[in-house]
Structure formats: structure tokens, C-alpha cells
Design a protein around this motif. Sequence first.
Motif, PDB file in Angstrom:
ATOM      1  N   GLN A 219      12.364  53.764  36.852  1.00 35.72           N
ATOM      2  CA  GLN A 219      13.346  52.685  37.058  1.00 35.72           C
ATOM      3  C   GLN A 219      14.258  52.642  37.985  1.00 35.72           C
ATOM      4  O   GLN A 219      14.477  51.654  38.787  1.00 35.72           O
ATOM      5  CB  GLN A 219      13.639  52.365  35.749  1.00 35.72           C
ATOM      6  N   GLU A 220      15.134  53.650  38.056  1.00 38.36           N
ATOM      7  CA  GLU A 220      16.036  53.881  38.771  1.00 38.36           C
ATOM      8  C   GLU A 220      15.459  53.745  40.560  1.00 38.36           C
ATOM      9  O   GLU A 220      16.313  53.216  41.285  1.00 38.36           O
ATOM     10  CB  GLU A 220      16.792  55.283  38.707  1.00 38.36           C
ATOM     11  N   TRP A 221      14.456  54.397  40.631  1.00 41.46           N
ATOM     12  CA  TRP A 221      14.056  54.565  41.900  1.00 41.46           C
ATOM     13  C   TRP A 221      13.432  53.347  42.436  1.00 41.46           C
ATOM     14  O   TRP A 221      13.843  52.563  43.675  1.00 41.46           O
ATOM     15  CB  TRP A 221      12.727  55.481  41.981  1.00 41.46           C
ATOM     16  N   PHE A 222      12.942  52.355  41.622  1.00 45.99           N
ATOM     17  CA  PHE A 222      12.206  51.042  41.642  1.00 45.99           C
ATOM     18  C   PHE A 222      13.422  50.228  41.990  1.00 45.99           C
ATOM     19  O   PHE A 222      13.468  49.221  43.086  1.00 45.99           O
ATOM     20  CB  PHE A 222      11.468  50.347  40.692  1.00 45.99           C
ATOM     21  N   ARG A 223      14.701  50.514  41.365  1.00 50.55           N
ATOM     22  CA  ARG A 223      15.917  49.552  41.662  1.00 50.55           C
ATOM     23  C   ARG A 223      16.712  49.843  42.988  1.00 50.55           C
ATOM     24  O   ARG A 223      17.586  48.786  43.458  1.00 50.55           O
ATOM     25  CB  ARG A 223      16.789  49.745  40.401  1.00 50.55           C
ATOM     26  N   LYS A 224      16.218  50.543  43.704  1.00 49.13           N
ATOM     27  CA  LYS A 224      16.665  51.026  44.977  1.00 49.13           C
ATOM     28  C   LYS A 224      16.272  49.649  46.121  1.00 49.13           C
ATOM     29  O   LYS A 224      16.935  49.218  46.919  1.00 49.13           O
ATOM     30  CB  LYS A 224      15.990  52.154  45.681  1.00 49.13           C
ATOM     31  N   THR A 225      15.114  49.178  45.850  1.00 45.64           N
ATOM     32  CA  THR A 225      14.507  47.949  46.281  1.00 45.64           C
ATOM     33  C   THR A 225      14.289  46.693  45.625  1.00 45.64           C
ATOM     34  O   THR A 225      14.385  45.508  46.048  1.00 45.64           O
ATOM     35  CB  THR A 225      13.056  48.348  46.877  1.00 45.64           C
ATOM     36  N   ASP A 226      14.573  46.807  44.210  1.00 46.66           N
ATOM     37  CA  ASP A 226      14.218  45.608  43.238  1.00 46.66           C
ATOM     38  C   ASP A 226      15.342  45.853  42.099  1.00 46.66           C
ATOM     39  O   ASP A 226      15.058  46.518  41.285  1.00 46.66           O
ATOM     40  CB  ASP A 226      12.947  45.449  42.849  1.00 46.66           C
TER      41      ASP A 226
ATOM     42  N   ALA B 140      16.232  44.036  39.844  1.00 44.42           N
ATOM     43  CA  ALA B 140      15.749  43.817  38.341  1.00 44.42           C
ATOM     44  C   ALA B 140      14.534  44.543  37.847  1.00 44.42           C
ATOM     45  O   ALA B 140      14.033  44.132  36.699  1.00 44.42           O
ATOM     46  CB  ALA B 140      15.308  42.219  38.523  1.00 44.42           C
ATOM     47  N   ALA B 141      14.180  45.629  38.573  1.00 47.83           N
ATOM     48  CA  ALA B 141      13.032  46.234  38.005  1.00 47.83           C
ATOM     49  C   ALA B 141      13.112  46.758  36.709  1.00 47.83           C
ATOM     50  O   ALA B 141      14.287  47.541  36.351  1.00 47.83           O
ATOM     51  CB  ALA B 141      12.573  47.450  39.123  1.00 47.83           C
ATOM     52  N   VAL B 142      12.115  46.813  35.895  1.00 51.88           N
ATOM     53  CA  VAL B 142      12.347  47.423  34.467  1.00 51.88           C
ATOM     54  C   VAL B 142      11.111  48.103  34.156  1.00 51.88           C
ATOM     55  O   VAL B 142       9.854  47.956  34.402  1.00 51.88           O
ATOM     56  CB  VAL B 142      12.487  46.141  33.330  1.00 51.88           C
ATOM     57  N   VAL B 143      11.088  49.507  33.729  1.00 53.27           N
ATOM     58  CA  VAL B 143      10.039  50.349  33.509  1.00 53.27           C
ATOM     59  C   VAL B 143      10.040  50.568  31.827  1.00 53.27           C
ATOM     60  O   VAL B 143      11.336  51.411  31.623  1.00 53.27           O
ATOM     61  CB  VAL B 143       9.922  51.581  34.421  1.00 53.27           C
ATOM     62  N   ASP B 144       9.198  50.224  30.938  1.00 54.68           N
ATOM     63  CA  ASP B 144       9.110  50.538  29.643  1.00 54.68           C
ATOM     64  C   ASP B 144       9.036  52.038  29.231  1.00 54.68           C
ATOM     65  O   ASP B 144       7.991  52.395  29.677  1.00 54.68           O
ATOM     66  CB  ASP B 144       8.361  49.634  28.846  1.00 54.68           C
ATOM     67  N   GLY B 145      10.054  52.470  28.573  1.00 54.64           N
ATOM     68  CA  GLY B 145       9.970  53.906  28.316  1.00 54.64           C
ATOM     69  C   GLY B 145       9.302  54.162  26.820  1.00 54.64           C
ATOM     70  O   GLY B 145       9.431  55.226  26.232  1.00 54.64           O
ATOM     71  N   SER B 146       8.718  53.034  26.017  1.00 51.53           N
ATOM     72  CA  SER B 146       8.293  53.218  24.790  1.00 51.53           C
ATOM     73  C   SER B 146       6.988  54.240  24.892  1.00 51.53           C
ATOM     74  O   SER B 146       6.065  54.097  25.704  1.00 51.53           O
ATOM     75  CB  SER B 146       7.722  51.641  24.420  1.00 51.53           C
ATOM     76  N   TRP B 147       6.948  55.105  23.787  1.00 55.76           N
ATOM     77  CA  TRP B 147       6.034  56.017  23.858  1.00 55.76           C
ATOM     78  C   TRP B 147       5.692  56.545  22.096  1.00 55.76           C
ATOM     79  O   TRP B 147       6.449  56.551  21.485  1.00 55.76           O
ATOM     80  CB  TRP B 147       6.126  56.995  24.733  1.00 55.76           C
ATOM     81  N   PRO B 148       4.315  56.416  21.771  1.00 55.66           N
ATOM     82  CA  PRO B 148       3.173  56.436  22.549  1.00 55.66           C
ATOM     83  C   PRO B 148       2.551  54.932  22.586  1.00 55.66           C
ATOM     84  O   PRO B 148       1.462  54.803  22.997  1.00 55.66           O
ATOM     85  CB  PRO B 148       2.224  57.082  21.586  1.00 55.66           C
ATOM     86  N   LEU B 149       3.359  53.756  22.257  1.00 56.63           N
ATOM     87  CA  LEU B 149       2.743  52.628  22.209  1.00 56.63           C
ATOM     88  C   LEU B 149       4.087  51.751  22.173  1.00 56.63           C
ATOM     89  O   LEU B 149       5.099  52.101  21.624  1.00 56.63           O
ATOM     90  CB  LEU B 149       1.894  52.177  21.371  1.00 56.63           C
ATOM     91  N   GLN B 150       4.016  50.619  22.764  1.00 54.27           N
ATOM     92  CA  GLN B 150       5.183  49.637  22.723  1.00 54.27           C
ATOM     93  C   GLN B 150       5.007  48.769  21.459  1.00 54.27           C
ATOM     94  O   GLN B 150       3.961  48.376  21.065  1.00 54.27           O
ATOM     95  CB  GLN B 150       5.001  48.648  24.012  1.00 54.27           C
ATOM     96  N   PRO B 151       6.156  48.750  20.922  1.00 51.30           N
ATOM     97  CA  PRO B 151       6.141  48.168  19.541  1.00 51.30           C
ATOM     98  C   PRO B 151       6.081  46.586  19.524  1.00 51.30           C
ATOM     99  O   PRO B 151       6.161  46.167  20.343  1.00 51.30           O
ATOM    100  CB  PRO B 151       7.590  48.381  18.850  1.00 51.30           C
ATOM    101  N   TRP B 152       5.302  46.174  18.603  1.00 54.32           N
ATOM    102  CA  TRP B 152       4.883  44.742  18.211  1.00 54.32           C
ATOM    103  C   TRP B 152       6.121  43.934  18.370  1.00 54.32           C
ATOM    104  O   TRP B 152       7.065  44.251  17.518  1.00 54.32           O
ATOM    105  CB  TRP B 152       4.334  44.580  17.324  1.00 54.32           C
TER     106      TRP B 152
END
Length: 262
Positions: free
Chosen positions: A238-245, A247-259
Motif C-alpha cells: 500500500q505504501e508503494w502504491f501511494r507513491k502514485t495514488d 488513495a490506494a488501499v491494500v487489504d491485509g486481512s488473512w486468511p479471508l476478508q471478514p464478512w
Amino acid sequence: MWHQSRMVAFDLETTGTNVEQDRIVTAAVIGLGGNKPTESNEWLANPGIEIPADATAVHHITTEHAREHGERAHDVVDQITESLAIHVRMGDPIVGHNVPYDLTLLDRECRRHDVEPLLDRLGETPLRVLDTRVLDQQGLPYRKRPSETQGARQLITLAQVYELPWQESEAHGCSYDALMSARILYRIGTLAHMPRMEWPERIKFHKKAQLHHLKDLDLAELHDRQIGWAAEQAAGLQEWFRKTDPAAVVDGSWPLQPWGDA
């Protein structure tokens, strides 16, 4: 050792990459290892929506083929989930590559079709997952993209790094990808428990290789550590993506995204 235990390899091919909206087209659940016979199950579903051309280009299944030969989506989702639940109840970890995508999409399909989700079926039985994407990035953290079109953590890249043969004509079939994930996991585990001086040259001189961090952990410990590693890896991306965007968000949920967190 965790890489020598019985495991269940899992992979989905779908209508797209949005875990909240896309649907299952094919699925593989393969029990293997642990000095027991391999048990393979594969499904083809009629997803109930059009399969976009971009998705067909990946897994080669058209809307027409799925409608003619696929089973009812409700039944496929129920059977996949129960097959995984049976393995997990027996103590088998789920193995795959970028597992949160597959487990989250399966969870949303369960809710869409009024099928009991995997975690609900397991009750007090703990879910254990081994994710080759997370383990590879933790063990070999610095790797450049092989090319402009091939990412550093793609399944094909891991196959190349761990010196496994890759058949492009078979790739993106759910059984092929599930089995490849299991083979990569075995290579990662073998290297983790091998003296560093015995590593192949391409692994030995990998920048800041730390595969030994994966050594001598039981499945529960390794599962729990992956939760933290996945969050750290997502934060870094996410930090890398935010160099150009910004507002970029990378979900770090693991092993699945909670409902309910979408």
C-alpha cells in the motif's frame, strides 16, 4: 514438519477478481501428502451470470460451456465448502496461492446462495492455512519482476524460483494451480529445514533470504504468524502504491476478508 503433513490444496477459477461480486466457475479440492493416497475433486459450475471475455481468456471456459455442462451454482458451492470442511476437521491445512482471494470469494458465494459458510461449519475446529504467496514473500522478501508482464509473486514466478516445471497450456486450470501451490509449499518447507549451505545457488544468494524463519513451527504457529506477515506485506504494498495514488488501499486481512468489512 508442516510441509510433510497431509494437506488440502484449493483453487478457484472465477468470473473476475472482485471477491464481493464475482462467481465461481471451476474449483479444485485435492487432499494429498502425509503418505496417503491423493483425493481429487473438481467442479464446473453454471455461475448464473455471463463469464466475461477476459476471464475466459484466462481459464478458457465460456458462458455457453458453463451453462451446458456446469452444475447448479448452489450445489457446487455447498459441495466445495463441505469438502474443505471435512479436510479441515481431520486436521488438514488448506494450501493455496493468495488464499484470501479464494476463501473470501467462496464465503461470499455461500452467503449469496444461502449455503452455510466454511467457518460456520467448522465451529470450534480451528482453520489452518498455508499460503505460498505469504510464505514466499516472508522467506525471500526481495525479488524483482521477471518482466514487465510477469509479477514477482505470481504462481508462475514461484514455480520458476523453486525450480518446478511449468506447463502454460495447463496453467489456470484449478487442479493444476492447486497442485502447483502444494508443490511450491513443499519446496519452501524443504528449504526452510535445510542447512543454508545446502541451498541451491539461486536461493543461497537471494537478497536477505530468511527461509529459516519458517523452520520448526507447528501448523498453529505458522498460521498465526502468517496473519501478521500478510498484514505487514499489504502495508508495504500500500505504501508503494501511494507513491502514485494517495488513495490506494491494500487489504491485509488473512486468511479471508471478514464478512461485512467490504
